[in-house]
Design a protein around this motif. Structure first.
Motif, short mmCIF file in Angstrom:
data_model
loop_
_atom_site.label_atom_id
_atom_site.label_comp_id
_atom_site.label_asym_id
_atom_site.label_seq_id
_atom_site.Cartn_x
_atom_site.Cartn_y
_atom_site.Cartn_z
N SER A 198 34.34 83.26 -8.00
CA SER A 198 35.48 82.55 -8.45
C SER A 198 35.25 82.25 -10.03
N GLY B 278 29.05 73.04 -4.70
CA GLY B 278 29.94 72.08 -4.43
C GLY B 278 29.68 70.54 -4.44
N ARG C 80 34.05 67.21 4.86
CA ARG C 80 34.91 67.76 3.73
C ARG C 80 34.69 66.92 2.50
N TRP D 74 40.15 65.01 -6.30
CA TRP D 74 39.34 65.37 -5.50
C TRP D 74 38.93 64.26 -4.45
N THR E 288 38.32 70.99 -5.20
CA THR E 288 39.01 72.24 -5.39
C THR E 288 39.92 72.18 -6.44
#
Length: 444
Positions: free
Chosen positions: A211, A322, A337, A356, A362
């Motif tokens: 990415s 992340g 999540r 977020w 994301t």
């Protein structure tokens, strides 16, 4: 500080408290107050400084990205928007108290906590998550004393996204290359005095699935003292390049150039590695290496291990895998999540989330704009003014508890002090402690 709204007019005012002064919070405030005289928004943040990850997350050598803060400043210039800094949810005031004062509370708290690797050896000294590491070199007060040991020969950066590239690039750049940045002085001393010679950046999928954005990829081929390397055998057959488009095509051009580079071209080597996933962190008390398994991407897109492993000797590991939002008492939270449980932004009656905190970590900074607009529209459609006290009630609590809040005018004093301290082309020298920020306010 009290708002001058009173009487029957106050009954028609929709009071909104936005918790978090980052992009999501500001875009929501902007959308709520555009063309509306009947809405008042207080943007509350636990730090004395606004702008969230624009200040503490964007790479210090990417100053142009930080220009979006001018838009947020313009939002703060509106009479019906107020910044309330140095006010911490949980420490100074509770969510329930805010809900009694405001018609709506919006959680725009972002996702500042690092996700765990879930590997053996993860608690060894020498493993620092990217949120903490990036915050450290960006002068975030929470991490000014992080003091990572950079007296190592090699570093592993886990992840094939822009955060991983940012970390690798900041570690690889010379002091001269960072002259025009706002890299924290305490970080600059350690980074530029480090003996690091090899930086490994790896992810479990291939170059077409990575990415990275083309700008960040292209910068790796322009470093003064660091050569970017990639194994040509990990790249797809060049015959398919003509079928690529957009970021994939541009990234492949940069990667093929890297494949032609030589390890001894420059003093530092940055190795971009694909089809690798971490299996275990090696070491006794501190990190001495990482074991990787080679992977492959199947036709259906799944990534599987091949059983073949290799070990990299490294003294520092920075996982860029992340983030997740920090839980808040009495707010339903989705641990998997890493965000608050919500239905298109609605958590509970008059309690919303955005950015977020709503969708997980994301998208880009700009992704928060349509998100903020959508949540603002939802609020304006679903909630009516109820005659609550809003900021008048908040100011009363602040006074009763003798809290030192920071207004946007106060922030401008901090901003002026930081920019005045800059030398040699740097945009500013950021304060790395709340105490120093408050002192700057009091001294002007």
């Amino acid at each position: 500080m009290a708002d001058d709204v009173s009487g029957k007019i106050a009954d028609k005012i929709l009071w909104v408290a936005v918790i978090g002064a980052g992009p999501a919070g500001y875009y929501t405030a902007e959308a709520l107050t555009t063309g509306r005289d009947d809405v008042r928004v207080d943007i509350i943040d636990r730090l004395p400084t606004p702008f969230g990850l624009i200040r503490a997350g964007v790479a210090p050598d990417h100053q142009s990205i930080k220009n979006v803060a001018k838009r947020y400043s313009a939002t703060n210039d509106r009479e019906n928007v107020r910044f309330v800094g140095n006010l911490s949810l949980g420490r100074d005031i509770t969510l329930k108290e805010l809900q009694t004062l405001y018609d709506v509370v919006v959680l725009a708290t972002g996702a500042a906590k690092d996700r765990e690797l879930g590997l053996d050896g993860e608690n060894l000294t020498g493993i620092i998550g990217s949120s903490a590491f990036v915050s450290w070199y960006n002068s975030h007060p929470d991490f000014r004393n992080l003091a990572p040991d950079l007296k190592v020969a090699s570093v592993a950066v886990i992840g094939n996204g822009n955060v991983a590239i940012d970390v690798a690039r900041v570690l690889a750049k010379t002091a001269d290359e960072m002259t025009n940045s706002d890299l924290a002085p305490h970080a600059a001393d350690q980074i530029h005095g480090s003996p690091i010679r090899d930086i490994y950046v790896f992810g479990r999928r291939g170059p077409l699935e990575a990415s990275f954005t083309p700008k960040e990829m292209g910068e790796l081929n322009e470093l003064e003292n660091c050569v970017a390397l990639v194994d040509e055998g990990q790249l797809p057959d060049a015959s398919g390049d003509d079928e690529l488009a957009g970021a994939q095509k541009k990234n492949m051009i940069a990667l093929r150039k890297m494949a032609e580079n030589k390890p001894d071209d420059k003093n530092i080597r940055l190795h971009l590695m694909f089809y690798r996933r971490p299996m275990a962190i090696l070491g006794d008390e501190r990190v001495c290496g990482i074991r990787l398994e080679k992977t492959r991407v199947e036709a259906d897109g799944t990534c599987t291990g091949t059983g073949e492993t290799e070990t990299l000797p490294v003294g520092l590991i920075v996982p860029c895998i992340g983030y997740k939002s920090a839980p808040i008492e009495d707010v339903p939270y989705n641990e998997r999540r890493g965000r608050f449980e919500n239905d298109e932004g609605l958590i509970a009656d008059r309690l919303y989330c955005v950015g977020w905190a709503r969708r997980g970590p994301t998208g880009t900074i700009g992704t928060n704009k349509p998100d903020g607009v959508a949540i603002a529209k939802k609020i304006l459609e679903e909630v009516q003014p109820s005659g609550r006290g809003g900021r008048v009630g908040l100011d009363k609590i602040v006074e009763e508890r003798d809290l030192k809040i920071v207004t946007f005018a106060d922030w401008k004093k901090i901003d002026e002090a930081e920019t005045s301290a800059a030398t040699d082309g740097a945009p500013r020298v950021k304060f790395a402690s709340v105490e120093d920020m408050i002192e700057a306010v009091d001294n002007q």
